[in-house]
Design an enzyme around this catalytic site. Structure first.
Site, PDB file in Angstrom:
ATOM      1  N   HIS A 180     178.096  19.714 -77.003  1.00 17.90           N
ATOM      2  CA  HIS A 180     177.358  18.097 -77.284  1.00 17.90           C
ATOM      3  C   HIS A 180     177.584  17.236 -76.167  1.00 17.90           C
ATOM      4  CE1 HIS A 180     175.075  15.271 -79.338  1.00 17.90           C
ATOM      5  NE2 HIS A 180     176.138  14.381 -78.980  1.00 17.90           N
ATOM      6  N   ASP A 181     178.883  17.421 -75.521  1.00 23.03           N
ATOM      7  CA  ASP A 181     179.192  16.328 -74.590  1.00 23.03           C
ATOM      8  C   ASP A 181     179.853  17.121 -73.369  1.00 23.03           C
ATOM      9  OD1 ASP A 181     179.491  14.081 -73.202  1.00 23.03           O
ATOM     10  OD2 ASP A 181     181.428  13.462 -74.416  1.00 23.03           O
ATOM     11  N   LEU A 182     179.101  18.076 -72.534  1.00 26.74           N
ATOM     12  CA  LEU A 182     179.749  18.567 -71.532  1.00 26.74           C
ATOM     13  C   LEU A 182     179.667  17.655 -70.301  1.00 26.74           C
ATOM     14  CD1 LEU A 182     180.528  21.276 -70.171  1.00 26.74           C
ATOM     15  CD2 LEU A 182     178.268  21.758 -69.582  1.00 26.74           C
TER      16      LEU A 182
END
Length: 249
Positions: free
Chosen positions: A176-178
């Site tokens: 979700h938060d690469l």
């Protein structure tokens, strides 16, 4: 598979008392108590080796041979300023902590380079809950931002980063938060991905995979704009993408 890379199974055990629900790996946790999710417990044992600041304080724990990371879940964005750390409860499997624990367990079963889950807690208050997670710490590692603020990295390593991300994508793993902070490189140049909150396993598809990569590119561009000594260039992104595309099949 090489025997040295075989992942130990997660020996799940449950703890439940009143509004507290915990899930933990008994092969890692010798003696369980819900107090392990509090900073006070580890401070009393003099086992906090460091902290990191984000939406809240993340604690690094070093106790005997254990190297763990303790994180409390906090909301971000505008709603986080109103409702700091409470979430609507719609079932244990849908809570942030249990979902991340389950995904990390799957990543380890797939031999993907991600932290091993240790334990999670859900504390229910009416229709809301708060949550915590403990994972194993990736030792002798730094995040990519910290490294690039000090030095350049080699061409081969950029390609390896792309190959690593593609391995996750090939298994349908959505991060979700690469961003560059969630990519770690250890002292043996092994690449790891961390922080799988709100991640999930999906059917592989170009749409979300491309969105993942675009998010990562924006994070490099942001760090480059904010730090004059950030050792990153668009050519580095091209190298990363070469590695990513090479692992497409």
């Amino acid at each position: 598979m090489n025997p040295s890379t075989i992942v130990k199974p997660c020996e799940e055990k449950h703890f439940q008392k009143e509004g507290i629900y915990c899930l933990y790996d008994s092969s890692i946790v010798d003696t369980f108590t819900p107090e392990i999710f509090t900073a006070h417990y580890w401070q009393h044992k003099k086992a906090i080796s460091g902290t990191a600041q984000g939406r809240g304080t993340t604690y690094f724990i070093a106790d005997d041979q254990k190297h763990w990371v303790l994180k409390h879940y906090f909301r971000g964005g505008l709603i986080g300023k109103i409702i700091n750390d409470s979430y609507l409860f719609t079932g244990l499997q849908h809570t942030r902590s249990v979902s991340e624990f389950t995904l990390l367990k799957q990543l380890n079963a797939l031999s993907l380079p991600a932290p091993r889950p240790v334990a999670v807690q859900v504390v229910k208050h009416g229709i809301f809950y708060r949550a915590d997670i403990i994972t194993e710490r990736i030792t002798n590692a730094q995040d990519l931002v910290a490294i690039l603020l000090k030095e350049k990295i080699k061409t081969a390593l950029w390609r390896n980063i792309g190959q690593c991300i593609r391995r996750f994508h090939n298994h349908g793993i959505y991060h979700h938060d690469l961003n560059a902070h969630n990519i770690l490189i250890d002292d043996k140049n092994k690449i790891w991905l961390i922080d799988f909150d709100r991640g999930e396993q999906r059917s592989p598809a170009k749409t979300w995979q491309q969105a993942n990569m675009e998010r990562l590119l924006r994070s490099f561009e942001k760090e480059h704009q904010q730090n004059a000594n950030f050792h990153w260039h668009s050519k580095n992104w091209q190298l990363l993408m070469e590695g990513y595309l090479a692992e497409a099949n």
